[in-house]
Design a protein around this motif. Sequence first.
Motif, PDB file in Angstrom:
ATOM      1  N   PHE A 102       0.834  -1.198   0.000  1.00  0.00           N
ATOM      2  CA  PHE A 102       0.000   0.000   0.000  1.00  0.00           C
ATOM      3  C   PHE A 102       0.875   1.257   0.000  1.00  0.00           C
ATOM      4  CE2 PHE A 102      -2.523   3.351   1.912  1.00  0.00           C
ATOM      5  CZ  PHE A 102      -3.786   3.176   1.357  1.00  0.00           C
ATOM      6  N   THR A 103       1.913   1.276   0.833  1.00  0.00           N
ATOM      7  CA  THR A 103       2.818   2.423   0.928  1.00  0.00           C
ATOM      8  C   THR A 103       3.526   2.667  -0.400  1.00  0.00           C
ATOM      9  OG1 THR A 103       3.137   2.059   3.286  1.00  0.00           O
ATOM     10  CG2 THR A 103       4.814   3.379   2.168  1.00  0.00           C
ATOM     11  N   LEU A 104       3.994   1.611  -1.035  1.00  0.00           N
ATOM     12  CA  LEU A 104       4.645   1.744  -2.331  1.00  0.00           C
ATOM     13  C   LEU A 104       3.670   2.312  -3.362  1.00  0.00           C
ATOM     14  CD1 LEU A 104       7.103   1.304  -4.126  1.00  0.00           C
ATOM     15  CD2 LEU A 104       6.275  -1.023  -4.538  1.00  0.00           C
ATOM     16  N   GLY A 105       2.459   1.777  -3.394  1.00  0.00           N
ATOM     17  CA  GLY A 105       1.451   2.289  -4.324  1.00  0.00           C
ATOM     18  C   GLY A 105       1.135   3.753  -4.063  1.00  0.00           C
ATOM     19  N   TRP A 106       1.066   4.098  -2.788  1.00  0.00           N
ATOM     20  CA  TRP A 106       0.791   5.486  -2.415  1.00  0.00           C
ATOM     21  C   TRP A 106       1.904   6.406  -2.929  1.00  0.00           C
ATOM     22  CZ3 TRP A 106      -3.416   7.345   0.418  1.00  0.00           C
ATOM     23  CH2 TRP A 106      -3.347   8.700   0.752  1.00  0.00           C
ATOM     24  N   ALA A 107       3.165   6.016  -2.663  1.00  0.00           N
ATOM     25  CA  ALA A 107       4.302   6.841  -3.095  1.00  0.00           C
ATOM     26  C   ALA A 107       4.316   6.985  -4.619  1.00  0.00           C
ATOM     27  CB  ALA A 107       5.606   6.231  -2.598  1.00  0.00           C
ATOM     28  N   LEU A 108       4.038   5.911  -5.345  1.00  0.00           N
ATOM     29  CA  LEU A 108       3.993   6.001  -6.803  1.00  0.00           C
ATOM     30  C   LEU A 108       2.885   6.940  -7.257  1.00  0.00           C
ATOM     31  CD1 LEU A 108       4.641   2.280  -7.774  1.00  0.00           C
ATOM     32  CD2 LEU A 108       6.149   4.237  -8.202  1.00  0.00           C
ATOM     33  N   GLY A 109       1.736   6.850  -6.598  1.00  0.00           N
ATOM     34  CA  GLY A 109       0.630   7.745  -6.937  1.00  0.00           C
ATOM     35  C   GLY A 109       0.987   9.200  -6.699  1.00  0.00           C
ATOM     36  N   VAL A 110       1.642   9.477  -5.574  1.00  0.00           N
ATOM     37  CA  VAL A 110       2.058  10.849  -5.253  1.00  0.00           C
ATOM     38  C   VAL A 110       3.038  11.348  -6.309  1.00  0.00           C
ATOM     39  CG1 VAL A 110       3.401  12.240  -3.617  1.00  0.00           C
ATOM     40  CG2 VAL A 110       1.627  10.689  -2.778  1.00  0.00           C
ATOM     41  N   ARG A 111       4.011  10.534  -6.643  1.00  0.00           N
ATOM     42  CA  ARG A 111       5.077  10.956  -7.557  1.00  0.00           C
ATOM     43  C   ARG A 111       4.594  11.117  -8.997  1.00  0.00           C
ATOM     44  NH1 ARG A 111      10.344   7.874  -5.030  1.00  0.00           N
ATOM     45  NH2 ARG A 111       9.984   8.652  -2.920  1.00  0.00           N
ATOM     46  N   TYR A 112       3.562  10.391  -9.374  1.00  0.00           N
ATOM     47  CA  TYR A 112       3.040  10.518 -10.733  1.00  0.00           C
ATOM     48  C   TYR A 112       1.785  11.380 -10.793  1.00  0.00           C
ATOM     49  CZ  TYR A 112       6.487   7.174 -12.238  1.00  0.00           C
ATOM     50  OH  TYR A 112       7.676   6.557 -12.516  1.00  0.00           O
ATOM     51  N   GLY A 113       1.441  11.994  -9.654  1.00  0.00           N
ATOM     52  CA  GLY A 113       0.346  12.949  -9.642  1.00  0.00           C
ATOM     53  C   GLY A 113      -1.048  12.355  -9.722  1.00  0.00           C
ATOM     54  N   HIS A 114      -1.230  11.145  -9.203  1.00  0.00           N
ATOM     55  CA  HIS A 114      -2.537  10.491  -9.289  1.00  0.00           C
ATOM     56  C   HIS A 114      -3.181  10.288  -7.923  1.00  0.00           C
ATOM     57  CE1 HIS A 114      -2.089   9.826 -13.521  1.00  0.00           C
ATOM     58  NE2 HIS A 114      -0.896   9.307 -13.315  1.00  0.00           N
ATOM     59  N   THR A 115      -2.990  11.209  -6.998  1.00  0.00           N
ATOM     60  CA  THR A 115      -3.566  11.022  -5.668  1.00  0.00           C
ATOM     61  C   THR A 115      -4.731  11.952  -5.382  1.00  0.00           C
ATOM     62  OG1 THR A 115      -1.943  12.532  -4.720  1.00  0.00           O
ATOM     63  CG2 THR A 115      -1.444  10.160  -4.638  1.00  0.00           C
ATOM     64  N   GLY A 116      -5.152  12.721  -6.366  1.00  0.00           N
ATOM     65  CA  GLY A 116      -6.306  13.583  -6.144  1.00  0.00           C
ATOM     66  C   GLY A 116      -7.515  12.732  -5.822  1.00  0.00           C
ATOM     67  N   PRO A 117      -8.167  12.962  -4.674  1.00  0.00           N
ATOM     68  CA  PRO A 117      -9.286  12.107  -4.296  1.00  0.00           C
ATOM     69  C   PRO A 117     -10.477  12.284  -5.238  1.00  0.00           C
ATOM     70  CG  PRO A 117      -9.067  13.942  -2.769  1.00  0.00           C
ATOM     71  CD  PRO A 117      -7.902  14.020  -3.714  1.00  0.00           C
ATOM     72  N   ALA A 118     -11.014  11.168  -5.693  1.00  0.00           N
ATOM     73  CA  ALA A 118     -12.187  11.213  -6.565  1.00  0.00           C
ATOM     74  C   ALA A 118     -13.398  11.699  -5.782  1.00  0.00           C
ATOM     75  CB  ALA A 118     -12.445   9.835  -7.163  1.00  0.00           C
ATOM     76  N   VAL A 119     -13.590  11.137  -4.609  1.00  0.00           N
ATOM     77  CA  VAL A 119     -14.684  11.555  -3.725  1.00  0.00           C
ATOM     78  C   VAL A 119     -14.060  11.734  -2.347  1.00  0.00           C
ATOM     79  CG1 VAL A 119     -16.967  10.975  -2.832  1.00  0.00           C
ATOM     80  CG2 VAL A 119     -16.288  10.153  -5.084  1.00  0.00           C
ATOM     81  N   SER A 120     -13.814  12.968  -1.996  1.00  0.00           N
ATOM     82  CA  SER A 120     -13.084  13.255  -0.765  1.00  0.00           C
ATOM     83  C   SER A 120     -13.847  12.821   0.477  1.00  0.00           C
ATOM     84  CB  SER A 120     -12.813  14.759  -0.698  1.00  0.00           C
ATOM     85  OG  SER A 120     -12.026  15.066   0.410  1.00  0.00           O
ATOM     86  N   HIS A 121     -13.138  12.219   1.426  1.00  0.00           N
ATOM     87  CA  HIS A 121     -13.654  11.800   2.736  1.00  0.00           C
ATOM     88  C   HIS A 121     -14.789  10.782   2.641  1.00  0.00           C
ATOM     89  CE1 HIS A 121     -11.080  14.728   4.562  1.00  0.00           C
ATOM     90  NE2 HIS A 121     -11.586  15.668   3.802  1.00  0.00           N
ATOM     91  N   THR A 122     -14.805  10.001   1.569  1.00  0.00           N
ATOM     92  CA  THR A 122     -15.808   8.950   1.421  1.00  0.00           C
ATOM     93  C   THR A 122     -15.081   7.619   1.385  1.00  0.00           C
ATOM     94  OG1 THR A 122     -17.238  10.418   0.156  1.00  0.00           O
ATOM     95  CG2 THR A 122     -17.677   8.056  -0.018  1.00  0.00           C
ATOM     96  N   PRO A 123     -15.286   6.762   2.386  1.00  0.00           N
ATOM     97  CA  PRO A 123     -14.561   5.484   2.406  1.00  0.00           C
ATOM     98  C   PRO A 123     -15.032   4.561   1.281  1.00  0.00           C
ATOM     99  CG  PRO A 123     -16.181   5.578   4.166  1.00  0.00           C
ATOM    100  CD  PRO A 123     -16.194   6.920   3.509  1.00  0.00           C
ATOM    101  N   VAL A 124     -14.163   3.622   0.917  1.00  0.00           N
ATOM    102  CA  VAL A 124     -14.576   2.604  -0.050  1.00  0.00           C
ATOM    103  C   VAL A 124     -15.500   1.630   0.666  1.00  0.00           C
ATOM    104  CG1 VAL A 124     -12.497   2.800  -1.442  1.00  0.00           C
ATOM    105  CG2 VAL A 124     -12.559   1.145   0.421  1.00  0.00           C
ATOM    106  N   THR A 125     -16.209   0.816  -0.087  1.00  0.00           N
ATOM    107  CA  THR A 125     -17.138  -0.132   0.523  1.00  0.00           C
ATOM    108  C   THR A 125     -16.366  -1.239   1.239  1.00  0.00           C
ATOM    109  OG1 THR A 125     -17.222  -1.590  -1.396  1.00  0.00           O
ATOM    110  CG2 THR A 125     -18.808   0.245  -1.337  1.00  0.00           C
TER     111      THR A 125
END
Length: 174
Positions: free
Chosen positions: A57-80
């Motif tokens: 999860f941490t690796l995926g998060w860091a990759l998302g941050v570095r490639y600019g893909h961490t903008g939340p689609a629906v902010s503060h809404t948990p997944v099911t």
Amino acid sequence: MPELTTVHPARIEAEEVTDNEREQAEAGFARLLAQTEHATALGGRLPLWARRAREVFTLGWALGVRYGHTGPAVSHTPVTDEEAAVALTPMAKRVSDGRAPDLGELVQYHGSLTSRHGRYWVTDIRGTISHGGAAYLGYRLSEMRDGRYVTVASNVRRVSITPLGVFGTLEFDR
């Protein structure tokens, strides 16, 4: 006629995951884990499968941050819960397969007491060594009733239970 030159892009050096990225990923993983039945283990420690899942999860998060893909689609809404289970349950199962159950872990009992088949918490593990040197582990299995663990089977052999990779918090009256 001028000569054409080829421009090579600068090589980007890889960097370790930063403390900031780790901290953000920890918070995200904790929120994801809290949505599932896979709560933290004894004393706030994560079971092995969750520690491994957290690293992915941490690796995926860091990759998302570095490639600019961490903008939340629906902010503060948990997944099911179903999405969280699909993500985490296979990891829990892979790590649980073939290893001995741990204290505080949910197990599936399928031993000779057929009337007791089902899911129980491991609330005690006792080891003995016979005169010939053979080791034996016996498990106490309990269920939660009115906020207390009640023993349903004791001295259960390892072959009679399958670890499920789900941990609870054991609290006993002292």
